[in-house]
Design a protein around this motif. Structure first.
Motif, short mmCIF file in Angstrom:
data_model
loop_
_atom_site.label_atom_id
_atom_site.label_comp_id
_atom_site.label_asym_id
_atom_site.label_seq_id
_atom_site.Cartn_x
_atom_site.Cartn_y
_atom_site.Cartn_z
N ALA A 118 -111.83 -33.94 -104.25
CA ALA A 118 -111.21 -33.33 -103.03
C ALA A 118 -109.72 -34.19 -102.85
N ARG A 122 -105.70 -33.01 -103.49
CA ARG A 122 -104.50 -33.43 -102.40
C ARG A 122 -103.42 -33.61 -102.99
N TYR A 254 -111.90 -32.52 -97.73
CA TYR A 254 -111.32 -31.67 -97.64
C TYR A 254 -111.79 -30.34 -97.37
#
Length: 298
Positions: A118, A122, A254
């Motif tokens: 996750a 990003r 996320y």
């Protein structure tokens, strides 16, 4: 599994600045040979392939460096890479990862893998793609950047695999028609506003991560580019190997966008097409069923 060729041993000794004093064959995947070697008191992982395309190992090395740079999940350090030279095959040398489990066990590693992925997602770019092409398995993967995800997925992913299937004679008339209709719909099916281009592993199945001796997950064998993060998630679900704790940890960092379940098979189509081209018609029926689901009425 064979010991490393003599010419490769000589090249590695020169490159590493110390004689290779031991080597032990290890599993290197479907397309490469591999070994654990010792030189100068340190252990390394080396893989090689006599007929490797010239760009294969340089692209993999660059992909590993891209995944390693954010520092959010462990990725093997690239030690050396060499092109084929006479009797010496092309090769890639990485730090040796001692496999174990750690005190946290598999559940802890799965949580760390989900969180790390996750955080990797990003890391974002302005366009989908990459500044160089690379490979999915031994197949070429074009990455010329495009602004719109639907067009990128149509041209650089599905379209590229369709052309390979055509050359290999794995595109019968019905399959060709289904895929052509699907490709025509892709820019409408895939919303560019869902999420920005994320840094992707690109080939995240259960064989492309390790758990080191400290219980930390390690990403290996990438096919890196910037694209929709659901590509990585869809691949994790294609063949299994990822627990509920992985997905829970990912979503906590996320959260996934609405509608992913409707898009999942569409993203898996790329990988199944690649398997069709790599391994043959055993994957043809699944290609056809997914294409029919999204192609619309003929």
């Amino acid at each position: 599994m064979a010991a490393i060729p003599a010419a490769l041993r000589d090249a590695l000794s020169t490159r590493l600045g110390a004689p290779v004093t031991a080597d032990e064959p290890v599993y290197g995947g479907d397309i490469n040979q591999a070994a654990r070697i010792e030189a100068g008191g340190a252990s390394y992982f080396v893989k090689w392939r006599a007929d490797a395309p010239p760009a294969m190992f340089p692209a993999e090395a660059q992909g590993l460096r891209l995944l390693r740079a954010p520092g959010v999940i462990r990725v093997p350090d690239v030690i050396a890479q060499g092109d084929a030279d006479g009797a010496c095959p092309a090769y890639l040398v990485l730090e040796w990862i001692e496999i174990g489990g750690g005190r946290g066990g598999r559940d802890g590693a799965m949580e760390a893998l989900g969180e790390g992925l996750a955080r990797l997602h990003r890391v974002e770019a302005d366009e989908h793609g990459l500044d160089h092409d690379n490979f999915i398995g031994r197949l070429p993967q074009p990455n010329s950047p495009m602004m719109h995800w639907g067009a990128f997925y149509r041209d650089r992913r599905i379209g590229a695999q369709v052309e390979i299937a055509r050359r290999l004679g794995r595109l019968p008339a019905r399959r060709a028609d289904l895929l052509a209709r699907l490709m025509a719909r892709l820019p409408d099916l895939l919303d560019d506003e869902i999420s920005p281009p994320s840094l992707l592993h690109g080939d995240l199945w259960g064989g492309n991560y390790l758990i080191d001796a400290d219980g930390a997950p390690v990403l290996i064998d990438p096919a890196v580019y910037y694209g929709h993060r659901e590509m990585d998630l869809a691949m994790t679900e294609l063949f299994g190997g990822f627990s509920t704790r992985f997905y829970d940890a990912y979503h906590a960092v996320y959260p996934i966008d609405p509608g992913y379940e409707d898009r999942r098979a569409l993203y898996q189509l790329y990988y199944i097409l690649a398997h069709l081209n790599l391994f043959g018609e055993g994957y043809g029926g699944r290609v056809d069923s997914i294409a029919a689901r999204y192609a619309g009425r003929g």
